[in-house]
Design a protein around this motif. Structure first.
Motif, PDB file in Angstrom:
ATOM      1  N   THR A   8       0.832  -1.209   0.000  1.00  0.00           N
ATOM      2  CA  THR A   8       0.000   0.000   0.000  1.00  0.00           C
ATOM      3  C   THR A   8       0.863   1.253   0.000  1.00  0.00           C
ATOM      4  N   LEU A   9       1.875   1.264   0.835  1.00  0.00           N
ATOM      5  CA  LEU A   9       2.763   2.418   0.899  1.00  0.00           C
ATOM      6  C   LEU A   9       3.536   2.576  -0.404  1.00  0.00           C
ATOM      7  N   GLN A  10       3.997   1.477  -0.960  1.00  0.00           N
ATOM      8  CA  GLN A  10       4.732   1.536  -2.229  1.00  0.00           C
ATOM      9  C   GLN A  10       3.851   2.117  -3.334  1.00  0.00           C
ATOM     10  N   ILE A  11       2.602   1.685  -3.400  1.00  0.00           N
ATOM     11  CA  ILE A  11       1.672   2.210  -4.406  1.00  0.00           C
ATOM     12  C   ILE A  11       1.455   3.702  -4.182  1.00  0.00           C
ATOM     13  N   TYR A  12       1.290   4.098  -2.906  1.00  0.00           N
ATOM     14  CA  TYR A  12       1.094   5.511  -2.587  1.00  0.00           C
ATOM     15  C   TYR A  12       2.291   6.345  -3.056  1.00  0.00           C
ATOM     16  N   ILE A  13       3.489   5.873  -2.780  1.00  0.00           N
ATOM     17  CA  ILE A  13       4.701   6.601  -3.176  1.00  0.00           C
ATOM     18  C   ILE A  13       4.757   6.737  -4.694  1.00  0.00           C
ATOM     19  N   GLU A  14       4.542   5.640  -5.399  1.00  0.00           N
ATOM     20  CA  GLU A  14       4.602   5.672  -6.865  1.00  0.00           C
ATOM     21  C   GLU A  14       3.558   6.625  -7.452  1.00  0.00           C
ATOM     22  N   GLU A  15       2.316   6.540  -6.940  1.00  0.00           N
ATOM     23  CA  GLU A  15       1.260   7.412  -7.451  1.00  0.00           C
ATOM     24  C   GLU A  15       1.537   8.875  -7.127  1.00  0.00           C
ATOM     25  N   SER A  16       2.046   9.131  -5.941  1.00  0.00           N
ATOM     26  CA  SER A  16       2.350  10.510  -5.549  1.00  0.00           C
ATOM     27  C   SER A  16       3.445  11.095  -6.431  1.00  0.00           C
ATOM     28  N   LEU A  17       4.484  10.310  -6.681  1.00  0.00           N
ATOM     29  CA  LEU A  17       5.561  10.793  -7.544  1.00  0.00           C
ATOM     30  C   LEU A  17       5.063  11.004  -8.976  1.00  0.00           C
ATOM     31  N   GLU A  18       4.118  10.187  -9.424  1.00  0.00           N
ATOM     32  CA  GLU A  18       3.503  10.413 -10.740  1.00  0.00           C
ATOM     33  C   GLU A  18       2.748  11.734 -10.759  1.00  0.00           C
ATOM     34  N   HIS A  19       2.011  12.011  -9.677  1.00  0.00           N
ATOM     35  CA  HIS A  19       1.282  13.282  -9.578  1.00  0.00           C
ATOM     36  C   HIS A  19       2.239  14.472  -9.642  1.00  0.00           C
ATOM     37  N   LEU A  20       3.422  14.300  -9.057  1.00  0.00           N
ATOM     38  CA  LEU A  20       4.390  15.394  -8.990  1.00  0.00           C
ATOM     39  C   LEU A  20       5.263  15.500 -10.242  1.00  0.00           C
ATOM     40  N   ALA A  21       5.187  14.504 -11.121  1.00  0.00           N
ATOM     41  CA  ALA A  21       6.095  14.455 -12.270  1.00  0.00           C
ATOM     42  C   ALA A  21       6.030  15.707 -13.135  1.00  0.00           C
ATOM     43  N   ASP A  22       4.856  16.198 -13.419  1.00  0.00           N
ATOM     44  CA  ASP A  22       4.699  17.351 -14.312  1.00  0.00           C
ATOM     45  C   ASP A  22       4.334  18.631 -13.584  1.00  0.00           C
ATOM     46  N   ILE A  23       4.402  18.606 -12.267  1.00  0.00           N
ATOM     47  CA  ILE A  23       3.881  19.737 -11.506  1.00  0.00           C
ATOM     48  C   ILE A  23       4.668  21.031 -11.761  1.00  0.00           C
ATOM     49  N   GLU A  24       5.973  20.927 -11.974  1.00  0.00           N
ATOM     50  CA  GLU A  24       6.763  22.134 -12.245  1.00  0.00           C
ATOM     51  C   GLU A  24       6.277  22.797 -13.532  1.00  0.00           C
ATOM     52  N   ASN A  25       6.116  22.014 -14.593  1.00  0.00           N
ATOM     53  CA  ASN A  25       5.608  22.573 -15.852  1.00  0.00           C
ATOM     54  C   ASN A  25       4.198  23.121 -15.691  1.00  0.00           C
ATOM     55  N   ASP A  26       3.380  22.420 -14.903  1.00  0.00           N
ATOM     56  CA  ASP A  26       2.009  22.891 -14.673  1.00  0.00           C
ATOM     57  C   ASP A  26       2.002  24.236 -13.953  1.00  0.00           C
ATOM     58  N   PHE A  27       2.839  24.364 -12.909  1.00  0.00           N
ATOM     59  CA  PHE A  27       2.905  25.639 -12.189  1.00  0.00           C
ATOM     60  C   PHE A  27       3.399  26.764 -13.099  1.00  0.00           C
ATOM     61  N   LEU A  28       4.386  26.484 -13.926  1.00  0.00           N
ATOM     62  CA  LEU A  28       4.904  27.514 -14.838  1.00  0.00           C
ATOM     63  C   LEU A  28       3.845  27.912 -15.862  1.00  0.00           C
ATOM     64  N   ALA A  29       3.038  26.960 -16.318  1.00  0.00           N
ATOM     65  CA  ALA A  29       1.946  27.271 -17.241  1.00  0.00           C
ATOM     66  C   ALA A  29       0.881  28.113 -16.546  1.00  0.00           C
ATOM     67  N   ILE A  30       0.605  27.810 -15.292  1.00  0.00           N
ATOM     68  CA  ILE A  30      -0.369  28.591 -14.521  1.00  0.00           C
ATOM     69  C   ILE A  30       0.129  30.021 -14.360  1.00  0.00           C
ATOM     70  N   GLU A  31       1.416  30.173 -14.061  1.00  0.00           N
ATOM     71  CA  GLU A  31       2.009  31.508 -13.923  1.00  0.00           C
ATOM     72  C   GLU A  31       1.932  32.273 -15.241  1.00  0.00           C
ATOM     73  N   GLU A  32       2.259  31.601 -16.330  1.00  0.00           N
ATOM     74  CA  GLU A  32       2.262  32.247 -17.641  1.00  0.00           C
ATOM     75  C   GLU A  32       0.874  32.778 -18.001  1.00  0.00           C
ATOM     76  N   ASN A  33      -0.167  32.043 -17.625  1.00  0.00           N
ATOM     77  CA  ASN A  33      -1.535  32.478 -17.929  1.00  0.00           C
ATOM     78  C   ASN A  33      -1.970  33.649 -17.055  1.00  0.00           C
ATOM     79  N   GLY A  34      -1.330  33.828 -15.901  1.00  0.00           N
ATOM     80  CA  GLY A  34      -1.648  34.952 -15.022  1.00  0.00           C
ATOM     81  C   GLY A  34      -3.126  35.018 -14.677  1.00  0.00           C
ATOM     82  N   ALA A  35      -3.735  36.177 -14.880  1.00  0.00           N
ATOM     83  CA  ALA A  35      -5.143  36.385 -14.530  1.00  0.00           C
ATOM     84  C   ALA A  35      -6.084  35.612 -15.451  1.00  0.00           C
TER      85      ALA A  35
END
Length: 198
Positions: A8-35
């Motif tokens: 269960t913990l291993q699955i949680y870690i893997e899924e969490s890291l998958e969620h975080l895989a693109d988060i930097e690009n997502d945040f930068l896209a959110i910033e670029e869109n601004g308002a």
């Protein structure tokens, strides 16, 4: 306990890291869109944080839960267009997501790692977006307790007030799983016997 032995913990870690895989690009896209908020993009990141938080709460990973909760608060403000995602906000979210990745990669020690700098930064941004009379609600911690006084967990006043403003309700439920399973077993046996008699 090793991660390999706890599926269960291993699955949680893997899924969490998958969620975080693109988060930097997502945040930068959110910033670029601004308002001009891209709700789908913000919702994607919000859901990722929410998923990570839920699993962390279930497994007692307090620091991971607390950090993702504070990130959710900011993302909720962006999603509702109460906050414009400027470079300062996105930088703090990026730093928090890096810290979150480090916590997940060191999950067994994650509760012992000091994340106060990230929590303070996220809460500072949130407080800055609130009216003066609500600013303290970001720092004030309240205990959620049963009527007998037994404390279950703690949360900020803002963590209670924000969902209520959206018309949501907060429930505290205690369920005796063993009693429920025994009761269900009794009911299933009773109906099986009834069916056998008919």
């Amino acid at each position: 306990m090793s991660i390999e032995n706890d599926e269960t913990l291993q699955i949680y870690i893997e899924e969490s890291l998958e969620h975080l895989a693109d988060i930097e690009n997502d945040f930068l896209a959110i910033e670029e869109n601004g308002a001009d908020i891209d709700e789908d993009m913000v919702n994607k990141v919000y859901r990722a944080a929410h998923s990570i938080k839920g699993g962390a709460g279930f497994m007692g990973l307090t620091n991971i839960k607390d950090l993702t909760h504070e990130m959710e608060n900011i993302l909720g403000k962006i999603r509702s267009r109460e906050m414009i995602p400027n470079p300062e906000i996105i930088n703090i979210l990026l730093l928090a997501s890096d810290a979150l990745r480090n916590l997940i990669n060191d999950v067994f020690n994650s509760n012992d790692i000091d994340i106060s700098e990230h929590l303070d930064a996220l809460r500072g941004i949130l407080a800055g977006s609130l009216p003066e009379e609500e600013k303290e609600s970001v720092e004030n911690i309240v205990d959620i307790s049963f009527p007998n006084g037994r404390s279950v967990f703690s949360v900020t006043e803002y963590g209670i007030a924000a969902p209520r403003k959206e018309g949501k309700f907060i429930y505290l439920v205690e369920y005796d799983l063993i009693w429920g399973v025994q009761k269900l077993s009794f009911v299933a046996t009773f109906f099986a016997q009834l069916l056998a008699l008919s």
